[in-house]
Design an enzyme around this catalytic site. Sequence first.
Site, PDB file in Angstrom:
ATOM      1  CE  LYS A  27     -16.524 -43.135 -79.326  1.00 27.95           C
ATOM      2  NZ  LYS A  27     -17.598 -42.815 -78.366  1.00 27.95           N
ATOM      3  CB  SER A  28     -15.819 -36.197 -79.528  1.00 24.31           C
ATOM      4  OG  SER A  28     -15.629 -37.072 -78.451  1.00 24.31           O
ATOM      5  NE  ARG A  32     -18.927 -32.213 -78.701  1.00 26.20           N
ATOM      6  CZ  ARG A  32     -18.791 -33.330 -77.981  1.00 26.20           C
ATOM      7  NH1 ARG A  32     -18.705 -34.512 -78.576  1.00 26.20           N
ATOM      8  NH2 ARG A  32     -18.735 -33.269 -76.654  1.00 26.20           N
ATOM      9  N   GLY A  99     -23.038 -43.332 -75.174  1.00 34.65           N
ATOM     10  CA  GLY A  99     -23.346 -42.334 -74.154  1.00 34.65           C
ATOM     11  C   GLY A  99     -23.378 -40.934 -74.730  1.00 34.65           C
ATOM     12  NE  ARG A 127     -21.708 -44.998 -69.793  1.00 29.65           N
ATOM     13  CZ  ARG A 127     -21.055 -44.451 -70.820  1.00 29.65           C
ATOM     14  NH1 ARG A 127     -21.207 -44.975 -72.041  1.00 29.65           N
ATOM     15  NH2 ARG A 127     -20.269 -43.426 -70.627  1.00 29.65           N
ATOM     16  CB  SER A 172     -19.226 -34.976 -67.928  1.00 24.61           C
ATOM     17  OG  SER A 172     -19.977 -35.401 -69.045  1.00 24.61           O
ATOM     18  CG  ASP A 319     -12.881 -41.798 -73.868  1.00 22.52           C
ATOM     19  OD1 ASP A 319     -13.536 -42.116 -72.861  1.00 22.52           O
ATOM     20  OD2 ASP A 319     -13.325 -41.025 -74.743  1.00 22.52           O
ATOM     21  NE  ARG A 350     -13.994 -47.899 -71.187  1.00 23.03           N
ATOM     22  CZ  ARG A 350     -14.340 -46.951 -72.064  1.00 23.03           C
ATOM     23  NH1 ARG A 350     -13.893 -45.716 -71.900  1.00 23.03           N
ATOM     24  NH2 ARG A 350     -15.102 -47.244 -73.093  1.00 23.03           N
TER      25      ARG A 350
HETATM   26  C1  S3P Z   1     -17.205 -37.505 -74.845  1.00 23.30           C
HETATM   27  C2  S3P Z   1     -16.941 -37.184 -73.532  1.00 23.30           C
HETATM   28  C3  S3P Z   1     -16.367 -38.158 -72.570  1.00 23.30           C
HETATM   29  C4  S3P Z   1     -15.748 -39.354 -73.270  1.00 23.30           C
HETATM   30  C5  S3P Z   1     -16.636 -39.892 -74.343  1.00 23.30           C
HETATM   31  C6  S3P Z   1     -16.905 -38.826 -75.404  1.00 23.30           C
HETATM   32  C7  S3P Z   1     -17.795 -36.477 -75.723  1.00 23.30           C
HETATM   33  O1  S3P Z   1     -17.410 -38.620 -71.725  1.00 23.30           O
HETATM   34  O2  S3P Z   1     -15.478 -40.363 -72.326  1.00 23.30           O
HETATM   35  O3  S3P Z   1     -16.025 -41.008 -74.967  1.00 23.30           O
HETATM   36  O4  S3P Z   1     -17.797 -36.658 -76.964  1.00 23.30           O
HETATM   37  O5  S3P Z   1     -18.265 -35.462 -75.204  1.00 23.30           O
HETATM   38  P1  S3P Z   1     -17.825 -37.813 -70.384  1.00 23.30           P
HETATM   39  O6  S3P Z   1     -18.452 -36.542 -70.776  1.00 23.30           O
HETATM   40  O7  S3P Z   1     -18.795 -38.735 -69.686  1.00 23.30           O
HETATM   41  O8  S3P Z   1     -16.550 -37.643 -69.619  1.00 23.30           O
END
Ligand code: S3P
Length: 435
Positions: A27-28, A32, A99, A127, A172, A319, A350
């Site tokens: 996903k990350s 991007r 998010g 959030r 983060s 996560d 969580r």
């Molecule tokens: C992510 C960063 C994390 C993670 C989220 C994906 C990302 O969040 O919990 O699922 O893709 O950069 P945080 O940056 O709030 O820690």
Amino acid sequence: MLQSGPMQATVRHASRLRGSITPPGDKSISHRAVIFNAIADGEARIENYGPGADCLSTLRIMRALGADIETESAGGSSVVVRARPLTEPADVLNAGNSGTTMRLVSGVLAGAPFMSVLTGDASLRSRPMGRIIEPLQLMGAPIDARANGTLAPLVFRGGSLHGIHYRMPVASAQLKSCLLLAGLFADEETVIEQPALSRDHTELMFRAMGIDVAEDGLTVSVKPGRLNAVDVTVPADISSAAYWLVAAVCHPDAEVQVRGVGVNPSRTGVLDALVAMGADIRIENRRSEGGEPVADLSARSSTLEAIEIGGDLIPRLVDEVPVLALAACFAKGTTHIKDAAELRIKESDRLRVTNRELTRLGARIEELPDGLRITGGAKLTGAACRSSNDHRMAMTLGIAGLLASGETTVTSAESASVSYPSFWDDLGSLAGAGS
Ligand code: S3P
């Protein structure tokens, strides 16, 4: 073994777990790949794009901003992005539950020469967004937000940005990536100090796209510039793989392979924690795909011991905390998870939901302000569980159902599709007819 309706999954204890699973694209990295290529020069092809609702939110928003994006297979797994100059969106942009979409796209909108509004679902609108708004405002971006500049919807009015030197209050990757993106549009270098290392997919992809990102310990800096489009093959998501690894190592009769998993060291905290607990997990066929390390993982029934999980390890497994808490129920001794207060402001709280639901199943667990304390060895018994509409909680409870005796039900099971639409099918195939 499993009936999955629109709202509730029923999972029965599995007598054995066997199989090989390839989880969906990370996903990350998927977010991007689309966001960066949509603001780059040229055209890029992204293979194995994450099929979850969060990644689709990113596609929808970048399209609404004028990017030419084509999806080539039914599940949207191949994506072609042709960058176009971004244009003012005709409507409010909706990041849904994501998010990452909201925080990364904010870095682009802060530097875009037009007005835009970014919102999300009820969870995302609760959030904290002050963490991105404050530094973006320091860079000169005129941004408004609900609740005194802390909650979405966010309103961007376009503006010229200047580079800043910023000390991040939290480790983060979403905040770091937001500021690195905004830094591309600034007038001079942006320097970011992190309290601990978080995932570095942005840094790796920026470099592959020709942008100079300098790293010196915990300090990352970026100079303004334009990205060059780059093709990306997205590895399987280690955060999705984690469910099968925990299922295998906690079950007394299990042998499971998880293939093609991204093993970037900034994401492998879950492997480090499980191996430290005594898990029999083998990392095989290490290779590199598009600058990201990839491997096949084999996990089998193991005897687990309690450990302490905290400090700099937390951002590397952020996560995976709920499913690690489940693993701790099967470890000898008391596992202490600490320094994890960030878990309270994810898609759900969580720490609260993990404590509430694992307690329902019979776990000996205690909620702490910044973590959990879990004493292993209590017998888990199937129960009616509530996922609080949080994908990672729904999946953790699905795995708990395989390990507990009897039958477990999970509400809003469909929320798994935020990151892993085929989760319940994969769970069924792993447990097979033998359950
Ligand atoms: C992510 C960063 C994390 C993670 C989220 C994906 C990302 O969040 O919990 O699922 O893709 O950069 P945080 O940056 O709030 O820690």
